[in-house]
Design a protein around this motif. Sequence first.
Motif, mmCIF file in Angstrom:
data_model
loop_
_atom_site.group_PDB
_atom_site.id
_atom_site.type_symbol
_atom_site.label_atom_id
_atom_site.label_comp_id
_atom_site.label_asym_id
_atom_site.label_seq_id
_atom_site.Cartn_x
_atom_site.Cartn_y
_atom_site.Cartn_z
ATOM 1 N N ARG A 1 -2.950 4.706 -1.878
ATOM 2 C CA ARG A 1 -2.965 3.366 -1.266
ATOM 3 C C ARG A 1 -1.541 2.860 -1.028
ATOM 4 N NH1 ARG A 1 -7.657 0.757 -0.500
ATOM 5 N NH2 ARG A 1 -9.501 1.570 -1.561
ATOM 6 N N ASP A 2 -0.628 3.214 -1.906
ATOM 7 C CA ASP A 2 0.768 2.823 -1.674
ATOM 8 C C ASP A 2 1.296 3.492 -0.414
ATOM 9 O OD1 ASP A 2 0.558 1.418 -4.014
ATOM 10 O OD2 ASP A 2 1.366 3.044 -5.244
ATOM 11 N N ARG A 3 0.978 4.748 -0.283
ATOM 12 C CA ARG A 3 1.427 5.454 0.912
ATOM 13 C C ARG A 3 0.767 4.864 2.166
ATOM 14 N NH1 ARG A 3 3.481 10.460 1.976
ATOM 15 N NH2 ARG A 3 4.666 10.007 0.092
ATOM 16 N N LEU A 4 -0.492 4.505 1.963
ATOM 17 C CA LEU A 4 -1.212 3.928 3.104
ATOM 18 C C LEU A 4 -0.577 2.619 3.545
ATOM 19 C CD1 LEU A 4 -3.728 4.194 4.942
ATOM 20 C CD2 LEU A 4 -4.948 2.769 3.285
ATOM 21 N N ARG A 5 -0.196 1.790 2.594
ATOM 22 C CA ARG A 5 0.436 0.516 2.949
ATOM 23 C C ARG A 5 1.761 0.752 3.654
ATOM 24 N NH1 ARG A 5 -2.367 -1.613 -1.596
ATOM 25 N NH2 ARG A 5 -0.931 -0.661 -3.076
ATOM 26 N N ARG A 6 2.481 1.730 3.184
ATOM 27 C CA ARG A 6 3.752 2.023 3.872
ATOM 28 C C ARG A 6 3.480 2.498 5.287
ATOM 29 N NH1 ARG A 6 5.240 4.097 -1.237
ATOM 30 N NH2 ARG A 6 4.785 6.223 -0.593
ATOM 31 N N SER A 7 2.463 3.338 5.393
ATOM 32 C CA SER A 7 2.140 3.827 6.731
ATOM 33 C C SER A 7 1.729 2.690 7.653
ATOM 34 C CB SER A 7 0.995 4.849 6.638
ATOM 35 O OG SER A 7 1.375 5.934 5.834
ATOM 36 N N GLU A 8 0.979 1.757 7.093
ATOM 37 C CA GLU A 8 0.540 0.625 7.915
ATOM 38 C C GLU A 8 1.724 -0.216 8.367
ATOM 39 O OE1 GLU A 8 -3.903 -0.207 6.061
ATOM 40 O OE2 GLU A 8 -2.153 -1.316 5.335
ATOM 41 N N SER A 9 2.636 -0.447 7.446
ATOM 42 C CA SER A 9 3.797 -1.251 7.831
ATOM 43 C C SER A 9 4.661 -0.515 8.837
ATOM 44 C CB SER A 9 4.602 -1.609 6.589
ATOM 45 O OG SER A 9 5.004 -0.447 5.930
ATOM 46 N N GLU A 10 4.776 0.780 8.674
ATOM 47 C CA GLU A 10 5.547 1.554 9.659
ATOM 48 C C GLU A 10 4.841 1.541 11.005
ATOM 49 O OE1 GLU A 10 5.993 5.366 7.983
ATOM 50 O OE2 GLU A 10 7.394 4.700 6.403
ATOM 51 N N SER A 11 3.535 1.609 10.899
ATOM 52 C CA SER A 11 2.781 1.580 12.154
ATOM 53 C C SER A 11 2.978 0.273 12.883
ATOM 54 C CB SER A 11 1.295 1.786 11.853
ATOM 55 O OG SER A 11 1.082 3.037 11.275
ATOM 56 N N GLU A 12 3.006 -0.774 12.110
ATOM 57 C CA GLU A 12 3.220 -2.067 12.732
ATOM 58 C C GLU A 12 4.591 -2.125 13.395
ATOM 59 O OE1 GLU A 12 1.165 -4.616 13.155
ATOM 60 O OE2 GLU A 12 -0.414 -3.318 12.367
ATOM 61 N N ARG A 13 5.572 -1.548 12.705
ATOM 62 C CA ARG A 13 6.926 -1.606 13.274
ATOM 63 C C ARG A 13 7.062 -0.708 14.486
ATOM 64 N NH1 ARG A 13 8.618 -1.485 7.807
ATOM 65 N NH2 ARG A 13 9.034 0.735 8.003
ATOM 66 N N GLU A 14 6.458 0.459 14.397
ATOM 67 C CA GLU A 14 6.677 1.428 15.480
ATOM 68 C C GLU A 14 5.571 1.385 16.510
ATOM 69 O OE1 GLU A 14 7.336 5.197 13.847
ATOM 70 O OE2 GLU A 14 8.819 4.503 12.390
ATOM 71 N N LYS A 15 4.694 0.409 16.350
ATOM 72 C CA LYS A 15 3.657 0.208 17.360
ATOM 73 C C LYS A 15 2.863 1.479 17.604
ATOM 74 C CE LYS A 15 4.486 -4.096 18.305
ATOM 75 N NZ LYS A 15 3.507 -5.152 18.018
ATOM 76 N N ILE B 1 -6.453 5.936 12.700
ATOM 77 C CA ILE B 1 -6.664 6.994 11.715
ATOM 78 C C ILE B 1 -5.322 7.302 11.064
ATOM 79 C CG2 ILE B 1 -7.486 9.330 11.327
ATOM 80 C CD1 ILE B 1 -9.625 7.431 12.326
ATOM 81 N N TYR B 2 -5.338 7.292 9.744
ATOM 82 C CA TYR B 2 -4.126 7.620 9.003
ATOM 83 C C TYR B 2 -4.352 8.929 8.260
ATOM 84 C CZ TYR B 2 -3.158 2.631 9.582
ATOM 85 O OH TYR B 2 -2.966 1.375 10.100
ATOM 86 N N PRO B 3 -3.486 9.901 8.443
ATOM 87 C CA PRO B 3 -3.588 11.116 7.613
ATOM 88 C C PRO B 3 -3.114 10.809 6.205
ATOM 89 C CG PRO B 3 -1.670 11.237 9.036
ATOM 90 C CD PRO B 3 -2.386 9.982 9.414
ATOM 91 N N LEU B 4 -3.858 11.327 5.273
ATOM 92 C CA LEU B 4 -3.518 11.083 3.878
ATOM 93 C C LEU B 4 -3.268 12.431 3.198
ATOM 94 C CD1 LEU B 4 -6.221 8.411 2.978
ATOM 95 C CD2 LEU B 4 -3.824 8.019 3.569
#
Lengths: 632, 312
Positions: B149-163, B135-138
């Motif tokens: 969607r841009d923010r979402l992509r950043r969040s996804e990439s950060e999520s990937e990095r920070e596990k 779940i991503y807060p928007l």
Amino acid sequence: MIPIFAHPAGLWLLLGLPAILAIHFLQQRSRLVRTSTWFLIERLAPDSARGRTWEQLRSSRTLWLQLAAIILASWVLAEPRWVQTESAQTVVLVLDASASMDAFRPAAAAAAEREMTLSEGLAARTTWVVMTTNPRQPPLYRGLDRSLASAAIASWRPELGRHDIDPALRLARGLAGASGRTLLITDRRDRVPPDQRAAGVGRRIENVGFAGATVTPDKDGVMWRALVKNHTATTQVRSWRLTAGLGQSPEQTITLAPGAIAEISARLPDGIEEATVVLSTDGFAADDRLPLVRPAPKPLAVDVDGTDETAEFFRKLARDVPGVTIVSADAMATLRLARASQDEVQRERRSGIFWPPADQRAQMPLLTDVVTAERDALVAGLNWQGWLGTGTHGFAPARGDTVLLWHGKWPLVILRAPSQFAATTPPAAVVAANRPDDAALSHAPTRKLLLAFDWSTSNAARLPAMVLLARRFIEAERDAQPAPFAANFDCGALVTLRLRDAAAARSDETRAMLMFTPAAGGPAETIAIGETEAAGLRAPRRPGFFRVTRGNDVLVRGSAQFADPRQGDFRTAETFFVELRRERDVAIERNTRGDPLAVLWLILLAGVVLASWWVRTAGTRAAGEPLVASNA
Amino acid sequence: MNAAAVSFSPRRGALAAAARWRLPFSRQAWRGLAGNWIGAGAGSSLDFQDHRSYVPGDDPRHIHWQAFARTGALTMKLYRAEVAPAVDLLVDVSASMSFTPEKQARTDELLAFCVECADRAGAPVRLHGAEGRTIYPLATEEVRADRWRDRLRRSESESEREKGRTRTNAVPPSPSLPHSPSLSLSIPWRMGAMKVLISDLLFPGDPSALLVPLAAASGVGVVLAPSLAEEADLPWRGNIQLADCETNATRRQRVDDSLASRYRVAYHRHFALWREACRRRGILFARVPCAGTLAAALAHEAFGAGAVEAVA
């Protein structure tokens, strides 16, 4: 009615049917498609083969349209035609009568069957002619029954040596006519003329066989010598043995280099009249057995008058001729060799060689004119260039005489015989083989060889040509006797047959018979010899023993030996087929009519192809548009 | 990028739709902050609700003086409260929601439409995106600015990095349910809020797991499902290499008429199941076609099902 196809190669297109089926069995090359409803598809088809490429054949419109297109295309390309009911053709099968074909008789029969199958449908009525390239052999079969033609081929045996096949082919084309077909069945491509359909049924055979033999009597008995030839390109090892009756000699081995000829020889055992030299068998059996008979020439009683030098010369010469017995003047001699005057020769009722008394003239000069021989078997091939003499002497040619030898314009040797015999010219082959006995087939009961020169002032005794002339004459007189004899013959060679009573030969009771026992085994054959056949009697074409009998009398006892080593060389034998497209096209064009629906088939084919394309691309179009959108 | 893509703006479509439709705020009395909607309790609106006796502490402005004159007892005149309903938005941001540009655009429009409706109703909006069990807060501002969607992509990439440090839910994706958004696990639905779910619902599993929390704790549940026409059918035939847009998993599948026919049935049954499950729980369910304008798309099933209502 089953049609025939003008272009049967078009039927190869039917191979597309299994290809199409195979393609449809195979899954089509998968296209990558992204989907958002994966879980639904997975739930519906959980058993889908992952990575499998062979699927059950799925019926589809595309499949059936493609199959129909293949069938239609092959039908159109093959150009079906229907045989006209009134059409007729003659199919002539010419079998190569060369002895080498004996090794390929089953293959030749199969080739003939194939040809008959191919030709059978080309016309409503087919006349089959089966003939060989043997110019003396009548057609084996001529008629409408194919099974009888096949039976004739099955019973055919090729026996000839090398021969010219062109006359037979010309005859075959004449028999076939414009609407017929001819097929030469042979085993070597070099025998096929360029414009001839032919089926080659040969193949290489590692053959080693007899290439000739001589059987010569000597003071110790009879010696036989046989040549064995290796017809292959590799070293061959064979064993041989001599069989006679129930006995046989120990087996011996012979090793032959590629293409080599080796001689094997032995003495014919005493008391053995007939024997067979047997080589170990190979693919060609005709030259693996060499039949031999102990030669027994016809007996000839010769009276040599006088004791002078000339008489001694002729006595010595006659004594060396097989079958000749020198008898005294009191005994009944068949042939007389004597010095005689013109008048004495006129009175003499026997055949003979006569020379005149010595020339009493003194100091006669030697003639330097050219010595010229006439065309006669007795002088054929003899060289008279070293002749030295003083010219003609003693005899003058009478009406009907044949001058065999001229010295300038003077006659040197005269043959006195009835005119119907004197003009006889022996076959060239016999002359070349130096066989005057064969040449003198039609020798008269009384023939006189008159030596019209002074023997003492000539070099006749030292000239080989004169020796040969005298010997040929004696041998010819010997062979002209109506007496039994035994000899070894080449297969198909002339057999001199003298019947004491020619008129009696016409009756069945006293008709001469030839009994042949093949050397390779098998049943003996008996052939009646007619009056006309007796003059040109030939030894059997196959190796074996034969006897010519009349009543209880044995006239000739002989062996027929395989004589043409070229037939045993299979290095150039091959399997091939020479087809003349034009010949078949002409036959089809003449005997059949085309398909009236050909245009319809073409239109239908085009329609099926278009429909197949449409159905095929319809699915792609339906699938392609959303795919583009989804992947954009 | 073509001119149409450049000129496309979800917010523009959402505004056009919001001019005709709004979320079904009128379906019930709301509780919450003062606003423009009739609340469940007494308030300060002009709409009379009831009388009751005065108790100390009541606003003397609402004492019913005419009744006191007749009866001598202080009676309070109660009016309905005017509140602003809270709106919780959960948008499915899985790959299937962006399966085609049309579908992605319709998703963006629906989200912008909901935010716009909430803004116009003065309702506080809480917005989340869900992908699988993540779940991503928007931020609503990002939605209004068409940058979520841009923010979402950043969040996804950060999520990937920070596990998963930024994830509100640390539950890893389940191998057994790789396609399920698992929205039922930890969606922070608020009590009494209008709960709007924007999802294509293309994942397996029992709808109850998602719908029970959506229907719980009062409020109104709305499910808006963007639907793509080509998803309803299998247009391909033959041997197909299928790739799941969610997981990129592939499988070889021969698609024939039989399978396509069964697929159509299964597809419609899937949404019929969702529709029935929503009906039993009082959740408003509507599939929104991706073709045409949003305003036109909402005019059919969404309006008919009450998932939107016409602006007065």
